[in-house]
Design a protein around this motif. Structure first.
Motif, mmCIF file in Angstrom:
data_model
loop_
_atom_site.group_PDB
_atom_site.id
_atom_site.type_symbol
_atom_site.label_atom_id
_atom_site.label_comp_id
_atom_site.label_asym_id
_atom_site.label_seq_id
_atom_site.Cartn_x
_atom_site.Cartn_y
_atom_site.Cartn_z
ATOM 1 N N ARG A 146 52.874 46.954 -11.399
ATOM 2 C CA ARG A 146 53.682 45.787 -11.761
ATOM 3 C C ARG A 146 54.278 45.967 -13.139
ATOM 4 O O ARG A 146 53.549 46.195 -14.107
ATOM 5 C CB ARG A 146 52.835 44.522 -11.760
ATOM 6 N N SER A 151 54.066 40.052 -6.451
ATOM 7 C CA SER A 151 53.216 38.953 -6.001
ATOM 8 C C SER A 151 53.600 37.591 -6.567
ATOM 9 O O SER A 151 54.705 37.124 -6.359
ATOM 10 C CB SER A 151 51.769 39.307 -6.323
ATOM 11 N N LYS A 161 53.158 47.541 -3.993
ATOM 12 C CA LYS A 161 51.781 47.590 -3.503
ATOM 13 C C LYS A 161 51.704 48.701 -2.468
ATOM 14 O O LYS A 161 52.534 48.752 -1.554
ATOM 15 C CB LYS A 161 51.399 46.263 -2.842
ATOM 16 N N ASP A 192 50.533 36.176 0.161
ATOM 17 C CA ASP A 192 49.094 36.371 0.358
ATOM 18 C C ASP A 192 48.246 35.292 -0.315
ATOM 19 O O ASP A 192 47.082 35.139 -0.009
ATOM 20 C CB ASP A 192 48.645 37.795 -0.050
ATOM 21 N N ARG A 193 48.837 34.523 -1.238
ATOM 22 C CA ARG A 193 48.056 33.462 -1.896
ATOM 23 C C ARG A 193 48.358 32.103 -1.279
ATOM 24 O O ARG A 193 49.443 31.891 -0.738
ATOM 25 C CB ARG A 193 48.406 33.388 -3.375
ATOM 26 N N THR A 200 37.111 41.762 -8.978
ATOM 27 C CA THR A 200 38.393 41.149 -8.648
ATOM 28 C C THR A 200 39.320 42.193 -8.037
ATOM 29 O O THR A 200 39.482 43.282 -8.593
ATOM 30 C CB THR A 200 39.022 40.555 -9.920
ATOM 31 N N GLY A 201 39.938 41.851 -6.916
ATOM 32 C CA GLY A 201 40.839 42.791 -6.235
ATOM 33 C C GLY A 201 40.498 42.827 -4.759
ATOM 34 O O GLY A 201 39.360 43.149 -4.399
ATOM 35 N N TRP A 202 41.482 42.487 -3.931
ATOM 36 C CA TRP A 202 41.217 42.397 -2.486
ATOM 37 C C TRP A 202 40.762 43.728 -1.920
ATOM 38 O O TRP A 202 40.037 43.794 -0.932
ATOM 39 C CB TRP A 202 42.478 41.892 -1.762
ATOM 40 N N GLU A 231 38.952 34.564 -3.138
ATOM 41 C CA GLU A 231 38.920 34.719 -4.588
ATOM 42 C C GLU A 231 39.440 33.447 -5.241
ATOM 43 O O GLU A 231 40.266 32.727 -4.670
ATOM 44 C CB GLU A 231 39.808 35.876 -5.015
ATOM 45 N N SER A 278 41.558 33.277 -7.389
ATOM 46 C CA SER A 278 42.982 33.409 -7.687
ATOM 47 C C SER A 278 43.841 33.016 -6.484
ATOM 48 O O SER A 278 44.861 33.628 -6.217
ATOM 49 C CB SER A 278 43.288 34.842 -8.120
ATOM 50 N N LYS A 331 44.669 39.347 1.755
ATOM 51 C CA LYS A 331 44.529 37.902 1.833
ATOM 52 C C LYS A 331 45.774 37.337 2.509
ATOM 53 O O LYS A 331 46.811 37.993 2.557
ATOM 54 C CB LYS A 331 44.288 37.297 0.467
ATOM 55 N N ARG A 376 37.277 38.241 -18.164
ATOM 56 C CA ARG A 376 37.936 39.450 -17.629
ATOM 57 C C ARG A 376 39.298 39.596 -18.265
ATOM 58 O O ARG A 376 39.907 38.617 -18.676
ATOM 59 C CB ARG A 376 38.218 39.305 -16.129
ATOM 60 N N SER A 426 43.069 40.383 -17.178
ATOM 61 C CA SER A 426 43.871 40.421 -15.954
ATOM 62 C C SER A 426 44.414 41.826 -15.715
ATOM 63 O O SER A 426 44.732 42.543 -16.669
ATOM 64 C CB SER A 426 45.037 39.437 -16.079
ATOM 65 N N THR A 437 47.076 42.179 -13.494
ATOM 66 C CA THR A 437 48.334 41.971 -12.761
ATOM 67 C C THR A 437 49.509 41.637 -13.669
ATOM 68 O O THR A 437 50.604 41.388 -13.185
ATOM 69 C CB THR A 437 48.200 40.824 -11.729
ATOM 70 N N TYR A 494 36.505 32.195 -16.892
ATOM 71 C CA TYR A 494 36.211 31.398 -15.707
ATOM 72 C C TYR A 494 34.911 30.635 -15.961
ATOM 73 O O TYR A 494 33.893 31.249 -16.272
ATOM 74 C CB TYR A 494 35.991 32.289 -14.496
HETATM 75 C C1 G16 Z 1 45.906 40.391 -6.966
HETATM 76 C C2 G16 Z 1 44.720 40.894 -6.199
HETATM 77 C C3 G16 Z 1 43.651 39.853 -6.152
HETATM 78 C C4 G16 Z 1 43.296 39.381 -7.555
HETATM 79 C C5 G16 Z 1 44.540 38.913 -8.262
HETATM 80 C C6 G16 Z 1 44.326 38.504 -9.708
HETATM 81 O O1 G16 Z 1 46.512 39.351 -6.261
HETATM 82 O O2 G16 Z 1 45.070 41.275 -4.893
HETATM 83 O O3 G16 Z 1 42.551 40.388 -5.516
HETATM 84 O O4 G16 Z 1 42.365 38.348 -7.509
HETATM 85 O O5 G16 Z 1 45.499 39.931 -8.235
HETATM 86 O O6 G16 Z 1 44.094 39.619 -10.467
HETATM 87 P P1 G16 Z 1 44.012 39.566 -12.048
HETATM 88 O O7 G16 Z 1 42.996 38.510 -12.386
HETATM 89 O O8 G16 Z 1 43.580 40.943 -12.393
HETATM 90 O O9 G16 Z 1 45.363 39.181 -12.596
HETATM 91 P P2 G16 Z 1 48.086 39.318 -6.024
HETATM 92 O O10 G16 Z 1 48.312 38.088 -5.206
HETATM 93 O O11 G16 Z 1 48.684 39.227 -7.408
HETATM 94 O O12 G16 Z 1 48.416 40.584 -5.362
#
Ligand code: G16
Length: 539
Positions: free
Chosen positions: A21, A112, A125, A280-281, A343-345, A362, A364, A375, A482, A484, A486, A496
Motif C-alpha cells: 500500500r 482496501s 493484494k 472485505d470489511r 493481526t492479518g487475515w 477482527e 478492524s 474476510k 501495535r 498499523s 496498512t 486497543y
Molecule cells: C487488513 C488485514 C486485516 C487487518 C487490517 C488492519 O485489512 O487484512 O487482517 O486487521 O488490515 O491492519 P493494521 O492494524 O495493520 O492497519 P484490509 O481490509 O485493510 O485489507
C-alpha cells in the motif's frame, strides 16, 4: 512482441498487513508497478500453465495497473488470467474465483479501506492458490527480489478491452473476462436462508446499506434490492468511483458518517451496514445502535445453528489478538476450538485449511468464514439479516441478550496517526523492554497480571510471528499496542482497550475505559513522545 526493459529497484516495496500500500503518487511512478509485479513473478518461478485471477476495487489507477499486469503476465508465460469485467472484483469475490477455478493465485488492486484518488492510496493484494493472501515467508522473499530487480518483461501490445465478457488470446495467453458478481451471489445463496430474509423484507423490514462508492455497490444492489426485495433506495452510494466520490471507504463510526447519522436519526432503518473499498470489511448498525466488530464475531458464532450452511456444526473460531475476548466465552460455551492469531487475515488461512476453525474475525471490521479465505463484508451483513429473520429480534435486542448471557466486553480502539516512524519504533521498543517489570503493579486501582509481546506459533506450518504488545489485568481487562501495517506513510500507533463486566451491561464504553486509557498512556508515554494528547481516530 515481448520486450525486456531495464529497471532500477525501489526500496519501499515491502508488503504490510495485507499487500503493498502506497500513495497513488508513488505508485504511478514509471516502473513502480512493473518492478513489484516482476518481483512476484520471479519468486513464483515457472509460470507456464499457471492461472491467476485479477480485479480491483475501481479506485484511481486500477485501469492503468491492470493493463500492465495483463501485459506482464503474458510476457512472463502465464497461461491464463481470469479478470473481473471492467477490471472490477471485490476481495472476497476474488478469493472465491481463485478457489472455484483452482487458480494458482490472484491480484486484487486495492488499498482496501484507505482513501482513493490521485491524492489517496493505491495497493496490490496478492493471494496464492489457497485463496488467501501469501504468508510473510513469501512476501519477505518478494521484498528481497524488489531490492535486486534489474529488468522486467512486458508484451508490447495495445490496451485490452475489459468490458466484453468472454475469452480472448493475447500474446499467447488466454484471458477470460467474467461477471464478478455472479459466482459470488450463487455462493451466498448456498450459505444463507434467502427465502426467510426475503419474507423479512416483504413484512416491511427496512435496511440501509452504504457501499461508500466502492466495489460492493453492484453486489449489494443485486443481492439486497434485486434478489431479497429490499425497497429501492436501500443501497446507497452504489456506483464505484475512482475517488469514492470523496468518501473514505472505511466502515466505522468516524468515516461512515452519513450512514451513522441516518441510523441514529428519527428516520433510521431497522438495520444499517457498510462495506469498505474492496468489500472485505463490514459495519453493523441497528436503530440508534452500533455493534462492535468483536461483539459481532461473538454473536455470529453463538448463532451458527440459525444459518443453513453452518447448522450442522462448526469447527471452531479464531480472532486476532487485538480483538476483544467476547468470542472466547462463546467458544467455551459451545465447546469448540478457539485460536488467537496476529493481526492479518492471512494468519487464519492455515487454521481454515486444516479444519480447525470455521469462523474468524477482527476488531478492524472484518468477519468471515471458511467459505473463502478472505474476510467478507456482504457475508457478514447477510449473516445478521439471517439471524434477524430467524429470531424476529432487532439488532439491539440480539446484542443485549448476548450480553445478558455472556457479559459484555467494553472495547474501544484509539489510533494515533501520522507519527514519525523512528519515534513510533523507539516507543514500541522501549515499551516492550518495560513490560517485564509491570506484573504485580497496581495502577488506577487495576492490578497488572502479566505483560509481554504477543507471539503466535502457527500449529500448521510451525512459523512463529511476533505482533503487538499485551498487558493483562487481574479482572480480565487488557491493553494491546501495535503499529498499523496498512498505512501508506508515517506510522499509526493503535491502542486497543478492553474491560469485561458480567453485570454492568449498559455503561458508556469510553467511561468504562477511562482508567485503562490513563494507564495505557502512562505506560507507553504516547502523549509525551508523540505530542498527541488525543487519539486521531477513536472507534
Ligand atoms: C487488513 C488485514 C486485516 C487487518 C487490517 C488492519 O485489512 O487484512 O487482517 O486487521 O488490515 O491492519 P493494521 O492494524 O495493520 O492497519 P484490509 O481490509 O485493510 O485489507
Amino acid at each position: 512482441m515481448i520486450q525486456t526493459i531495464a529497471t532500477t529497484p525501489f526500496t519501499d516495496q515491502k508488503m504490510g498487513t495485507a499487500g503493498l500500500r502506497r500513495k497513488s503518487k508513488v505508485v504511478i511512478q514509471p516502473n513502480y508497478v512493473e518492478n513489484f509485479m516482476q518481483s512476484i513473478f520471479n519468486v513464483i518461478g515457472d509460470l507456464h500453465g499457471k492461472t491467476f485471477v485479477v480485479g480491483g476495487d475501481g479506485r484511481f489507477y486500477n485501469d492503468k495497473a491492470i493493463q500492465k499486469i495483463i501485459k506482464m503476465a503474458a510476457a512472463n508465460g502465464v497461461a491464463k488470467l481470469i479478470i473481473g469485467q471492467n477490471g472490477f472484483m471485490s476481495t472476497p469475490a476474488g478469493s472465491n474465483v481463485i478457489l472455484k477455478n483452482k487458480a494458482d493465485g490472484g491480484f486484487i488492486l486495492s488499498a482496501s479501506h484507505n482513501p482513493g484518488g490521485e491524492n489517496g492510496d493505491f495497493g496490490i493484494k496478492y493471494s496464492n492458490a489457497s485463496g488467501g493472501q501469501i504468508p510473510s515467508s513469501i512476501s519477505d522473499k518478494i521484498y528481497q527480489e524488489t531490492l535486486n530487480i534489474k529488468e522486467y518483461k512486458i508484451c508490447n501490445i495495445d490496451d485490452i478491452n475489459l468490458s466484453e465478457l468472454g475469452t480472448q488470446e493475447i500474446c499467447g495467453m488466454q484471458i477470460e473476462i467474467i461477471d464478478p458478481v455472479k459466482d459470488y451471489v450463487e455462493m451466498m445463496q448456498k450459505i444463507f436462508d434467502f427465502s426467510a430474509i426475503k419474507k423479512l423484507f416483504q413484512n416491511g423490514f427496512t435496511m440501509r446499506f452504504d457501499a461508500m462508492n466502492a466495489v460492493t455497490g453492484p453486489y449489494a444492489i443485486k443481492i439486497f434490492e434485486g434478489i431479497l426485495g429490499a425497497p429501492k433506495g436501500s443501497v446507497v452510494n452504489y456506483h464505484p468511483l475512482p475517488d469514492f466520490g470523496g468518501l473514505h471507504p472505511d466502515p466505522n463510526m468516524v468515516y461512515a458518517k452519513e450512514l451513522v447519522d441516518f441510523m441514529f436519526s428519527e428516520q433510521a432503518a431497522d438495520f444499517g451496514a457498510a462495506n469498505d473499498g474492496d468489500g472485505d470489511r463490514n459495519m453493523i448498525l441497528g436503530k440508534g445502535f452500533f455493534v462492535t466488530p468483536s461483539d459481532s464475531l461473538a454473536i455470529i458464532t453463538d448463532n451458527f445453528k440459525l444459518i443453513p450452511a453452518y447448522k450442522n456444526g462448526i469447527y471452531g473460531v479464531a480472532k486476532s489478538a487485538a480483538t476483544s475476548t467476547a468470542v472466547e466465552r462463546v467458544a467455551q460455551a459451545h465447546n469448540i476450538g478457539y485460536y488467537e492469531v496476529p493481526t492479518g487475515w492471512k494468519y487464519f488461512v492455515n487454521l481454515m485449511d486444516s479444519n480447525r476453525i470455521t469462523f474468524c474475525g477482527e476488531e478492524s471490521f472484518g468477519t468471515g468464514s471458511s467459505h473463502i479465505r478472505e474476510k467478507d463484508g456482504i457475508w457478514a451483513v447477510l449473516f445478521w439479516l439471517n439471524i434477524i429473520a430467524a429470531t424476529g429480534k432487532s439488532v439491539e435486542d440480539i446484542t443485549r441478550e448476548h450480553w445478558q448471557k455472556y457479559g459484555r466486553s467494553y472495547y474501544v480502539r484509539f489510533d494515533f496517526e501520522g507519527v514519525d516512524t523512528a519515534i513510533a519504533d523507539k516507543l514500541m521498543l522501549d515499551l516492550e523492554n518495560k513490560l517485564s517489570q509491570l506484573p504485580g503493579k497496581t495502577m488506577e486501582g487495576f492490578i497488572i497480571a502479566d505483560a509481554g509481546a504477543f507471539v503466535y506459533n502457527d500449529p500448521v506450518d510451525h512459523s512463529s510471528t511476533k505482533n503487538g504488545l499485551i498487558i493483562r489485568f487481574t479482572d480480565g481487562s487488557r491493553i494491546v499496542y501495535r503499529l498499523s501495517g496498512t498505512g501508506s506513510s508515517g506510522a499509526t500507533i493503535r491502542v486497543y482497550l478492553e474491560r469485561y463486566s458480567k453485570t454492568n451491561l449498559s455503561a458508556d464504553p469510553l467511561k468504562m475505559l477511562t482508567e485503562i486509557f490513563k494507564i495505557a498512556m502512562a505506560i507507553s508515554e504516547i502523549p509525551e513522545r508523540t505530542g498527541k494528547h488525543k487519539a486521531d481516530v477513536v472507534t
